[in-house]
Every structure is written in structure tokens, then in C-alpha cells.
Design a protein around this motif. Structure first.
Motif, PDB file in Angstrom:
ATOM      1  N   LEU A  18       4.071 -10.616  11.195  1.00  0.00           N
ATOM      2  CA  LEU A  18       3.405  -9.511  11.902  1.00  0.00           C
ATOM      3  C   LEU A  18       1.934  -9.798  12.151  1.00  0.00           C
ATOM      4  N   GLY A  19       1.331 -10.536  11.248  1.00  0.00           N
ATOM      5  CA  GLY A  19      -0.103 -10.815  11.363  1.00  0.00           C
ATOM      6  C   GLY A  19      -0.438 -11.983  10.469  1.00  0.00           C
ATOM      7  N   ASP A  20      -1.733 -12.197  10.252  1.00  0.00           N
ATOM      8  CA  ASP A  20      -2.174 -13.316   9.435  1.00  0.00           C
ATOM      9  C   ASP A  20      -1.615 -13.194   8.013  1.00  0.00           C
ATOM     10  N   CYS A  21      -0.645 -14.044   7.693  1.00  0.00           N
ATOM     11  CA  CYS A  21      -0.025 -14.077   6.354  1.00  0.00           C
ATOM     12  C   CYS A  21       0.756 -12.807   6.011  1.00  0.00           C
ATOM     13  N   VAL A  22       1.057 -11.966   6.983  1.00  0.00           N
ATOM     14  CA  VAL A  22       1.845 -10.755   6.707  1.00  0.00           C
ATOM     15  C   VAL A  22       3.206 -10.872   7.405  1.00  0.00           C
ATOM     16  N   TYR A  23       4.262 -10.612   6.643  1.00  0.00           N
ATOM     17  CA  TYR A  23       5.629 -10.796   7.138  1.00  0.00           C
ATOM     18  C   TYR A  23       6.446  -9.527   6.951  1.00  0.00           C
ATOM     19  N   LEU A  24       7.433  -9.364   7.831  1.00  0.00           N
ATOM     20  CA  LEU A  24       8.408  -8.281   7.713  1.00  0.00           C
ATOM     21  C   LEU A  24       9.779  -8.923   7.534  1.00  0.00           C
ATOM     22  N   ALA A  25      10.484  -8.511   6.484  1.00  0.00           N
ATOM     23  CA  ALA A  25      11.826  -9.050   6.247  1.00  0.00           C
ATOM     24  C   ALA A  25      12.797  -7.901   6.026  1.00  0.00           C
ATOM     25  N   THR A  26      13.965  -8.015   6.649  1.00  0.00           N
ATOM     26  CA  THR A  26      15.013  -7.004   6.490  1.00  0.00           C
ATOM     27  C   THR A  26      16.224  -7.649   5.814  1.00  0.00           C
ATOM     28  N   PHE A  27      16.809  -6.912   4.863  1.00  0.00           N
ATOM     29  CA  PHE A  27      17.924  -7.421   4.076  1.00  0.00           C
ATOM     30  C   PHE A  27      19.115  -6.462   4.144  1.00  0.00           C
ATOM     31  N   VAL A 116      -1.554  -4.271   3.094  1.00  0.00           N
ATOM     32  CA  VAL A 116      -0.111  -4.116   2.878  1.00  0.00           C
ATOM     33  C   VAL A 116       0.215  -2.911   1.992  1.00  0.00           C
ATOM     34  N   GLY A 117      -0.812  -2.248   1.484  1.00  0.00           N
ATOM     35  CA  GLY A 117      -0.581  -0.967   0.810  1.00  0.00           C
ATOM     36  C   GLY A 117       0.015   0.059   1.761  1.00  0.00           C
ATOM     37  N   LEU A 118      -0.058  -0.216   3.050  1.00  0.00           N
ATOM     38  CA  LEU A 118       0.548   0.699   4.027  1.00  0.00           C
ATOM     39  C   LEU A 118       2.074   0.602   4.030  1.00  0.00           C
ATOM     40  N   ALA A 119       2.623  -0.473   3.461  1.00  0.00           N
ATOM     41  CA  ALA A 119       4.079  -0.689   3.547  1.00  0.00           C
ATOM     42  C   ALA A 119       4.891   0.458   2.928  1.00  0.00           C
ATOM     43  N   PRO A 120       4.659   0.835   1.667  1.00  0.00           N
ATOM     44  CA  PRO A 120       5.459   1.944   1.127  1.00  0.00           C
ATOM     45  C   PRO A 120       5.192   3.273   1.835  1.00  0.00           C
ATOM     46  N   LEU A 121       3.991   3.410   2.410  1.00  0.00           N
ATOM     47  CA  LEU A 121       3.671   4.655   3.124  1.00  0.00           C
ATOM     48  C   LEU A 121       4.425   4.758   4.441  1.00  0.00           C
ATOM     49  N   LEU A 122       4.833   3.617   4.989  1.00  0.00           N
ATOM     50  CA  LEU A 122       5.623   3.638   6.221  1.00  0.00           C
ATOM     51  C   LEU A 122       6.979   4.312   5.966  1.00  0.00           C
ATOM     52  N   VAL A 134      -1.918   9.868   9.085  1.00  0.00           N
ATOM     53  CA  VAL A 134      -2.213   8.666   8.308  1.00  0.00           C
ATOM     54  C   VAL A 134      -3.617   8.161   8.607  1.00  0.00           C
ATOM     55  N   ILE A 135      -4.281   7.725   7.548  1.00  0.00           N
ATOM     56  CA  ILE A 135      -5.525   6.956   7.704  1.00  0.00           C
ATOM     57  C   ILE A 135      -5.204   5.536   7.273  1.00  0.00           C
ATOM     58  N   MET A 136      -5.471   4.579   8.141  1.00  0.00           N
ATOM     59  CA  MET A 136      -5.211   3.191   7.777  1.00  0.00           C
ATOM     60  C   MET A 136      -6.486   2.368   7.852  1.00  0.00           C
ATOM     61  N   GLY A 137      -6.675   1.558   6.822  1.00  0.00           N
ATOM     62  CA  GLY A 137      -7.860   0.718   6.774  1.00  0.00           C
ATOM     63  C   GLY A 137      -7.478  -0.752   6.771  1.00  0.00           C
ATOM     64  N   VAL A 147      -0.536   0.317  13.391  1.00  0.00           N
ATOM     65  CA  VAL A 147      -0.595   1.518  14.240  1.00  0.00           C
ATOM     66  C   VAL A 147       0.733   1.699  14.967  1.00  0.00           C
ATOM     67  N   ASN A 148       1.255   0.631  15.546  1.00  0.00           N
ATOM     68  CA  ASN A 148       2.521   0.737  16.286  1.00  0.00           C
ATOM     69  C   ASN A 148       3.698   1.028  15.361  1.00  0.00           C
ATOM     70  N   LEU A 149       3.624   0.530  14.123  1.00  0.00           N
ATOM     71  CA  LEU A 149       4.723   0.786  13.181  1.00  0.00           C
ATOM     72  C   LEU A 149       4.774   2.257  12.768  1.00  0.00           C
ATOM     73  N   PHE A 150       3.599   2.865  12.598  1.00  0.00           N
ATOM     74  CA  PHE A 150       3.538   4.265  12.141  1.00  0.00           C
ATOM     75  C   PHE A 150       3.713   5.270  13.277  1.00  0.00           C
ATOM     76  N   ARG A 151       3.322   4.864  14.499  1.00  0.00           N
ATOM     77  CA  ARG A 151       3.220   5.805  15.619  1.00  0.00           C
ATOM     78  C   ARG A 151       4.454   6.709  15.794  1.00  0.00           C
ATOM     79  N   PRO A 152       5.691   6.211  15.678  1.00  0.00           N
ATOM     80  CA  PRO A 152       6.843   7.096  15.917  1.00  0.00           C
ATOM     81  C   PRO A 152       6.974   8.247  14.925  1.00  0.00           C
ATOM     82  N   TYR A 153       6.284   8.155  13.784  1.00  0.00           N
ATOM     83  CA  TYR A 153       6.543   9.117  12.716  1.00  0.00           C
ATOM     84  C   TYR A 153       5.412  10.101  12.458  1.00  0.00           C
ATOM     85  N   VAL A 154       4.202   9.799  12.953  1.00  0.00           N
ATOM     86  CA  VAL A 154       3.046  10.589  12.524  1.00  0.00           C
ATOM     87  C   VAL A 154       2.453  11.389  13.676  1.00  0.00           C
ATOM     88  N   LYS A 155       1.712  12.447  13.299  1.00  0.00           N
ATOM     89  CA  LYS A 155       1.029  13.242  14.326  1.00  0.00           C
ATOM     90  C   LYS A 155      -0.292  12.576  14.694  1.00  0.00           C
TER      91      LYS A 155
END
Ligand code: FES
Length: 255
Positions: A18-27, A116-122, A134-137, A147-155
Motif C-alpha cells: 500500500l505504501g512505503d513498507c506497508v502491506y495489506l494481506a488477506t487470508f 499502521v495504528g489505523l489498521a484495527p480502527l479500520l 476519524v482523525i488520521m496522522g 483516507v481511501n480505505l476509511f472513506r466508505p465507512y466514516v462521516k
């Protein structure tokens, strides 16, 4: 209270950067997908030659229809480097869901995450779709794929970056007081660097909003047996992050 958990042989279905050294994996993990709640975590066993590593990861999403779980992680050491090089079709052994997650019996929570602390909040945002802000830093705009990952769920999505390349220059704590002035929240859930969580907890207390924090600790067993994750609480008790947490009321862990 011990919550149900499962040990599953899982297949990696997708793995992408997803970004520099950040990965998304589905199992594939039918039983864990059925049981997992926002804020809980899993232990993934990674086999590397003769060495077997177990690493804890927050659950970033579940798809109960397709019986899958997703995690978003940063490549920071040996175990996560091996994991990031695994391909769809390869198998891992997953234990979970583990620990206690966030309260979800709330009406309008504010989620605050850094990196990546945003991961469980997603996962939390998806569970309370339409009710959360959501506030993301992050360090810079490149890290703000969140931002795109959270957008479908938040106001409302509020962004801060260290360098000011996106949103407000600063940290979530820079904008939190003014957000709490203009909107009523009945809870705050925060996950990220400890310094940020401490700052959020202090501001939340000043505004009389209940706050929960998700602690990150080095873990051995993940099951409450080895004591490697023990912490002292503000009332002088010893608690285990893996079993009693990782989510705690802020006042229980930050003085
Ligand atoms: Fe072993 Fe928490 S990781 S007791």
C-alpha cells in the motif's frame, strides 16, 4: 473472561503493497472471521527454514461472507519481511482472535490513529459504518492511502501530517481540541504511537469523553502464559496486554 479462539491453517489470498513498507494481506480463515471483533488481534506463525516465528497483528477487516480476514502491517523486522515476500496460495497458521477489543455499544465514536495504528480502527469503522469520524496522522501525503480505505465507512475524515503535505501540519492532538469543541462524541478509540495516545487521552479527559487505547507490546505466547507483555496499571495492578487488552480504558493505563 476467556473468549473463544481458533487455530486455523490459512491460505494467503492477496498480498499487496500500500505504501512505503506497508502491506495489506488477506487470508482465508472462516472461524476467525466469524468470531473477530474490532480491536482484537491474531498471531501468525511464519516458518523460515528451521525457525518458527509468531507475530501479533491487529485485524484490519473481516469478510464474514467470504470467510476472510485482512491485516495491514509494516515491514519492520525479520518476521514481517518474510511475510511480505509470501505469495497468494502459500499457507500460514493463524491463532485468533485474541484479546479484548474496543467497545462498540456506542453511538458516535471518534477514531484516532497514527501510521499502521489505523489498521484495527479500520475494522472498527466498518463495524459502525456511518456513525464514526476519524482523525488520521502520518508523516506525509504518501502515507495517506488510509483516507481511501476509511472513506466508505466514516462521516468526517480529518488528516494531519508531520510535514504539512496533506491536511493540517502537526499531529492528531493538534486538531483534537477544536474537533471536540464542535462535535459531541460519546467515545474515543485511539491506536498508534504511545506519545500520541497519551496526548489524546489527556485531551479526552479534559473534555470528559471516555477514551480507549490499544497498546502495543512485544508478545511471546499471546495467550496470557509467558508474562512478556505485562504492564502496571494506574491502580497498581499487573495486567497482560495480550489477554486483558490490547484495548484498555485510557485511565487504567495512563496516569
Ligand atoms: Fe505471553 Fe502476554 S504474550 S502473557
Amino acid at each position: 473472561m476467556t473468549l473463544p479462539k481458533q487455530l486455523e491453517e490459512s491460505t494467503i489470498l492477496t498480498q499487496r503493497q500500500l505504501g512505503d513498507c506497508v502491506y495489506l494481506a488477506t487470508f482465508s480463515a472462516p472461524e476467525i472471521a466469524k468470531l473477530a471483533k474490532p480491536g482484537q488481534f491474531i498471531q501468525v506463525r511464519i516458518q523460515h527454514g528451521d525457525v518458527m516465528l509468531r507475530r501479533p497483528f491487529g485485524v484490519a477487516a473481516v469478510d464474514r461472507d467470504h470467510q476472510t480476514i485482512t491485516m495491514i502491517y509494516r515491514k519492520i523486522g525479520h518476521g514481517t519481511r518474510i511475510l511480505s515476500e509470501m505469495l497468494p496460495g502459500e499457507e500460514v497458521n493463524i491463532l485468533g482472535p485474541l484479546g479484548h477489543g474496543f467497545r462498540t455499544d456506542v453511538k458516535h465514536p471518534l477514531l484516532i490513529g497514527g501510521g499502521v495504528g489505523l489498521a484495527p480502527l479500520l475494522f472498527y469503522a466498518a463495524a459502525l459504518k456511518g456513525k464514526v469520524d476519524v482523525i488520521m496522522g502520518g508523516r506525509n501525503e504518501d502515507e495517506m492511502f488510509w483516507v481511501n480505505l476509511f472513506r466508505p465507512y466514516v462521516k468526517n475524515v480529518y488528516v494531519t501530517t508531520d510535514d504539512g503535505s496533506m491536511g493540517t501540519k502537526g499531529f492528531p492532538t493538534t486538531i483534537l481540541p477544536q474537533i471536540l469543541e464542535k462535535e459531541d462524541y460519546d467515545s474515543i478509540a485511539v491506536c498508534g504511537p504511545e506519545i500520541m495516545m497519551r496526548g489524546v487521552a489527556k485531551i479526552a479527559k479534559e473534555h470528559h469523553v471516555p477514551c480507549e487505547v490499544s497498546l502495543e507490546k512485544r508478545m511471546g505466547c499471546g495467550l496470557g502464559a509467558c508474562l512478556s507483555c505485562a504492564i502496571d496499571t494506574t491502580d497498581g495492578k499487573r495486567k497482560k496486554v495480550c489477554k486483558d487488552g490490547p484495548v484498555f480504558p485510557a485511565e487504567e493505563v495512563f496516569a
